[in-house]
Design a protein around this motif. Structure first.
Motif, PDB file in Angstrom:
ATOM      1  N   ARG A  64       0.848  -1.198   0.000  1.00 32.98           N
ATOM      2  CA  ARG A  64       0.000   0.000   0.000  1.00 32.98           C
ATOM      3  C   ARG A  64       0.880   1.243   0.000  1.00 32.98           C
ATOM      4  NH1 ARG A  64      -4.961   2.210   2.320  1.00 32.98           N
ATOM      5  NH2 ARG A  64      -4.838   4.439   1.787  1.00 32.98           N
ATOM      6  N   PHE A  65       0.658   2.131  -0.974  1.00 32.06           N
ATOM      7  CA  PHE A  65       1.338   3.414  -0.989  1.00 32.06           C
ATOM      8  C   PHE A  65       0.613   4.322  -0.004  1.00 32.06           C
ATOM      9  CE2 PHE A  65       2.770   7.464  -2.944  1.00 32.06           C
ATOM     10  CZ  PHE A  65       4.139   7.210  -2.913  1.00 32.06           C
ATOM     11  N   THR A  66       1.358   4.855   0.955  1.00 25.38           N
ATOM     12  CA  THR A  66       0.715   5.537   2.067  1.00 25.38           C
ATOM     13  C   THR A  66       1.556   6.700   2.568  1.00 25.38           C
ATOM     14  OG1 THR A  66      -0.306   5.146   4.253  1.00 25.38           O
ATOM     15  CG2 THR A  66       1.771   4.059   3.819  1.00 25.38           C
ATOM     16  N   VAL A  67       0.956   7.532   3.364  1.00 27.05           N
ATOM     17  CA  VAL A  67       1.655   8.600   4.084  1.00 27.05           C
ATOM     18  C   VAL A  67       1.442   8.364   5.564  1.00 27.05           C
ATOM     19  CG1 VAL A  67       1.747  11.075   4.590  1.00 27.05           C
ATOM     20  CG2 VAL A  67       1.462  10.296   2.231  1.00 27.05           C
ATOM     21  N   SER A  68       2.524   8.182   6.315  1.00 29.54           N
ATOM     22  CA  SER A  68       2.398   7.962   7.752  1.00 29.54           C
ATOM     23  C   SER A  68       3.742   8.181   8.417  1.00 29.54           C
ATOM     24  CB  SER A  68       1.888   6.543   8.056  1.00 29.54           C
ATOM     25  OG  SER A  68       2.910   5.584   7.817  1.00 29.54           O
ATOM     26  N   ALA A  69       3.705   8.265   9.734  1.00 29.13           N
ATOM     27  CA  ALA A  69       4.930   8.423  10.518  1.00 29.13           C
ATOM     28  C   ALA A  69       5.459   7.089  11.012  1.00 29.13           C
ATOM     29  CB  ALA A  69       4.670   9.348  11.711  1.00 29.13           C
ATOM     30  N   ASP A  70       4.604   6.087  11.121  1.00 35.54           N
ATOM     31  CA  ASP A  70       5.033   4.783  11.605  1.00 35.54           C
ATOM     32  C   ASP A  70       4.019   3.726  11.201  1.00 35.54           C
ATOM     33  OD1 ASP A  70       2.880   4.806  13.552  1.00 35.54           O
ATOM     34  OD2 ASP A  70       4.130   6.155  14.738  1.00 35.54           O
ATOM     35  N   SER A  71       4.315   2.480  11.532  1.00 37.70           N
ATOM     36  CA  SER A  71       3.469   1.376  11.107  1.00 37.70           C
ATOM     37  C   SER A  71       2.063   1.451  11.694  1.00 37.70           C
ATOM     38  CB  SER A  71       4.114   0.042  11.499  1.00 37.70           C
ATOM     39  OG  SER A  71       4.298  -0.037  12.902  1.00 37.70           O
ATOM     40  N   ALA A  72       1.945   2.035  12.896  1.00 38.92           N
ATOM     41  CA  ALA A  72       0.631   2.106  13.533  1.00 38.92           C
ATOM     42  C   ALA A  72      -0.329   2.988  12.754  1.00 38.92           C
ATOM     43  CB  ALA A  72       0.774   2.619  14.968  1.00 38.92           C
ATOM     44  N   ALA A  73       0.215   3.973  12.036  1.00 38.24           N
ATOM     45  CA  ALA A  73      -0.630   4.909  11.304  1.00 38.24           C
ATOM     46  C   ALA A  73      -0.716   4.606   9.819  1.00 38.24           C
ATOM     47  CB  ALA A  73      -0.103   6.337  11.503  1.00 38.24           C
ATOM     48  N   ALA A  74       0.023   3.614   9.356  1.00 40.95           N
ATOM     49  CA  ALA A  74       0.055   3.316   7.924  1.00 40.95           C
ATOM     50  C   ALA A  74      -1.285   2.741   7.451  1.00 40.95           C
ATOM     51  CB  ALA A  74       1.174   2.318   7.625  1.00 40.95           C
ATOM     52  N   GLY A  75      -1.716   3.176   6.276  1.00 40.59           N
ATOM     53  CA  GLY A  75      -2.944   2.636   5.704  1.00 40.59           C
ATOM     54  C   GLY A  75      -2.715   1.248   5.137  1.00 40.59           C
ATOM     55  N   GLN A  76      -3.572   0.310   5.484  1.00 43.98           N
ATOM     56  CA  GLN A  76      -3.425  -1.045   4.970  1.00 43.98           C
ATOM     57  C   GLN A  76      -4.114  -1.177   3.617  1.00 43.98           C
ATOM     58  OE1 GLN A  76      -5.325  -3.266   8.138  1.00 43.98           O
ATOM     59  NE2 GLN A  76      -7.224  -3.428   7.001  1.00 43.98           N
ATOM     60  N   PRO A  77      -3.782  -2.209   2.831  1.00 45.53           N
ATOM     61  CA  PRO A  77      -4.469  -2.406   1.554  1.00 45.53           C
ATOM     62  C   PRO A  77      -5.977  -2.490   1.756  1.00 45.53           C
ATOM     63  CG  PRO A  77      -2.548  -3.842   1.717  1.00 45.53           C
ATOM     64  CD  PRO A  77      -2.730  -3.221   3.068  1.00 45.53           C
ATOM     65  N   ARG A  78      -6.701  -1.859   0.843  1.00 40.90           N
ATOM     66  CA  ARG A  78      -8.157  -1.800   1.007  1.00 40.90           C
ATOM     67  C   ARG A  78      -8.872  -3.008   0.407  1.00 40.90           C
ATOM     68  NH1 ARG A  78      -8.480   4.167  -1.358  1.00 40.90           N
ATOM     69  NH2 ARG A  78      -6.709   3.257  -2.496  1.00 40.90           N
ATOM     70  N   ALA A  79      -8.177  -3.819  -0.376  1.00 44.52           N
ATOM     71  CA  ALA A  79      -8.762  -5.059  -0.884  1.00 44.52           C
ATOM     72  C   ALA A  79      -8.574  -6.175   0.142  1.00 44.52           C
ATOM     73  CB  ALA A  79      -8.111  -5.449  -2.209  1.00 44.52           C
ATOM     74  N   ALA A  80      -9.444  -7.152   0.105  1.00 42.41           N
ATOM     75  CA  ALA A  80      -9.384  -8.249   1.067  1.00 42.41           C
ATOM     76  C   ALA A  80      -8.187  -9.153   0.785  1.00 42.41           C
ATOM     77  CB  ALA A  80     -10.670  -9.064   1.011  1.00 42.41           C
TER      78      ALA A  80
END
Length: 231
Positions: A64-80
């Motif tokens: 997942r291409f994401t913007v976050s400061a750490d793993s806790a805030a990273a967006g996960q893939p939206r597909a199952a």
């Protein structure tokens, strides 16, 4: 207690209170490819990079291409993380394994430089049994781009440039602006374990540690003075 000891104690106590009251620095956000393990049909942030993780047949790897400061805030893939659905049309083959691959290019707000993220994709990679998750990705989503530290920078040519760029300002994730190319959380690194990039590990701040150290010194000074009086 002597005047000198009282002054010393006052100074140390002031340092302790200053340290305890210091606010932690704001975590820096990054724009990067995060790597996920689809365990049991749900997503978990991967604990090692795709080049070292060797999933078993039937596993699902997510990016997942994401913007976050750490793993806790990273967006996960939206597909199952549904292996049966992803690999339904890819038959098994002796000597190989099948890995479901989910590629989520993120949102327009996460994009950099005015790029438009492609539609999310799911692919079924059939690869040798000893192959890595990175091999599975390479089998279905070329071209890939890595930096000199083996950090995954682009999947299927997206984004066109940049690699784990810092996002300038806490509210600028959608602006496309970046400040530098310092390393982001390294779960999509080809070389090793996941590492939070901005203090998301729940540990104490430097200010808090400094305050605790000052309190310890203050207590030691008081004990020393008491023993000196008794002597």
């Amino acid at each position: 207690m002597s005047r000198r000891a009282r002054i010393l104690g006052t100074l140390l106590l002031a340092g302790a209170l200053t340290g305890l009251g210091a606010a932690p620095a704001q975590a820096q956000e990054y724009r990067y490819w995060s790597f996920w393990d689809g365990k049991g049909g749900s997503w978990a942030y991967a604990t090692e990079g795709p080049a070292t993780l060797r999933p078993a047949d039937g596993a699902v790897a997510g990016f997942r291409f994401t913007v976050s400061a750490d793993s806790a805030a990273a967006g996960q893939p939206r597909a199952a993380a549904d292996f049966n659905a992803i690999c339904a049309k890819t038959p098994a083959k002796d000597g190989d394994k099948r890995i479901g691959v989910v590629i989520d290019f993120g949102t327009a707000a996460d994009a950099s430089g005015g790029e438009t993220p492609p539609q999310a994709r799911t692919e079924c990679a059939r690869i040798p049994k000893d192959a890595s998750a990175g091999d599975a990705l390479a089998a279905v989503a070329r071209p890939l781009r890595y930096d000199s530290n083996a950090l995954l920078c682009a999947i299927a040519g997206y984004p066109k440039s940049g690699c784990a760029d810092q996002v300038s300002g806490s509210g600028d994730a959608g602006s496309g602006a970046s400040a530098s190319s310092s390393s982001a959380p390294a779960a999509s690194s080809g070389s090793g374990t996941a590492a939070d990039g901005g203090g998301g590990d729940g540990g104490p701040s430097a200010g808090l540690l400094g305050g605790i150290a000052a309190v310890v010194v203050l207590g030691a000074a008081a004990v020393w003075q008491a023993r000196r009086r008794r002597g």
